[in-house]
Design a protein around this motif. Sequence first.
Motif, PDB file in Angstrom:
ATOM      1  N   LYS A   1       0.947  -1.799   0.148  1.00 62.80           N
ATOM      2  CA  LYS A   1       0.093   0.128   0.315  1.00 62.80           C
ATOM      3  C   LYS A   1       0.812   0.780   0.070  1.00 62.80           C
ATOM      4  O   LYS A   1       0.411   2.144  -1.129  1.00 62.80           O
ATOM      5  N   SER A   2       1.890   1.348   1.262  1.00 65.28           N
ATOM      6  CA  SER A   2       2.257   2.481   0.353  1.00 65.28           C
ATOM      7  C   SER A   2       3.670   2.439  -0.379  1.00 65.28           C
ATOM      8  O   SER A   2       3.939   4.050  -0.757  1.00 65.28           O
TER       9      SER A   2
ATOM     10  N   ASN B   1       3.073   6.217  -2.680  1.00 65.52           N
ATOM     11  CA  ASN B   1       4.434   6.693  -2.083  1.00 65.52           C
ATOM     12  C   ASN B   1       4.963   7.062  -4.392  1.00 65.52           C
ATOM     13  O   ASN B   1       5.483   8.295  -4.605  1.00 65.52           O
TER      14      ASN B   1
ATOM     15  N   ILE C   1       0.340  12.245   0.648  1.00 65.75           N
ATOM     16  CA  ILE C   1      -0.167  11.038   1.299  1.00 65.75           C
ATOM     17  C   ILE C   1      -0.003  10.746   2.964  1.00 65.75           C
ATOM     18  O   ILE C   1       0.757  11.638   3.966  1.00 65.75           O
TER      19      ILE C   1
ATOM     20  N   ASP D   1       0.209   8.609   5.839  1.00 70.93           N
ATOM     21  CA  ASP D   1       0.104   7.199   5.853  1.00 70.93           C
ATOM     22  C   ASP D   1       0.099   6.398   7.226  1.00 70.93           C
ATOM     23  O   ASP D   1       0.410   7.807   7.988  1.00 70.93           O
TER      24      ASP D   1
ATOM     25  N   ALA E   1      -2.713   5.563   3.000  1.00 68.04           N
ATOM     26  CA  ALA E   1      -2.217   3.797   2.678  1.00 68.04           C
ATOM     27  C   ALA E   1      -2.642   3.182   3.739  1.00 68.04           C
ATOM     28  O   ALA E   1      -1.522   3.118   5.115  1.00 68.04           O
TER      29      ALA E   1
END
Length: 198
Positions: free
Chosen positions: A38-39, A43, A58, A60, A103
């Motif tokens: 996901k991250s 990114n 983002i 996170d 994320a």
Amino acid sequence: MTKSIVWHHSTITKADRQRLNQHKSCVLWFTGLSGSGKSTLANEIDRRLYHLGIRSYILDGDNVRHGLSKDLGFGKKDRIENIRRIGEVAKLFVDSGQIVSTAFISPFRKDRDQIRKLFPAGEFIEIYVNCPLNICEKRDPKGLYHKARRGEIREFTGIDSPYEIPANPELMIETNKYSINKAAEMVIDYLRKKEFIQ
């Protein structure tokens, strides 16, 4: 909410900010098991949007846990509250005219559906980052599965706490089958198709 709290409407609207930015705003809600990518995917998409001149940000999971949600644990009640907070913050980013990526494992379908209701139709884009548990465990970038298997972490998603697969996500990306570049292209193509970006 008490009756003394009233929403203050800004003079500059979301539509005004979108016109200034020359693109629409939305939330890309990445959900999936720990280690699914996901991250990494968020990114890469953020990098591409930046180079396209798109205003984005983002949120996170780990980063939010350092500040906004540092008072929360990882039990079901705290996870629900964490996701609620993220949804409200994401809503503010979308209102500011940006494309915001989140994320988070966000394991419970009901919680994700509640967040979807915060947004006008089409502005909540659920992206199921699908990767088999055994591959996520092999990746285990933070060593969390190893700790969960040894009983050092309780209520860990995929081990002793469930992950509820999205019923109808806007996108489903199998990160065990696609490269990060191909996966990012799929999201960017979706944003172009839905006219969020040119």
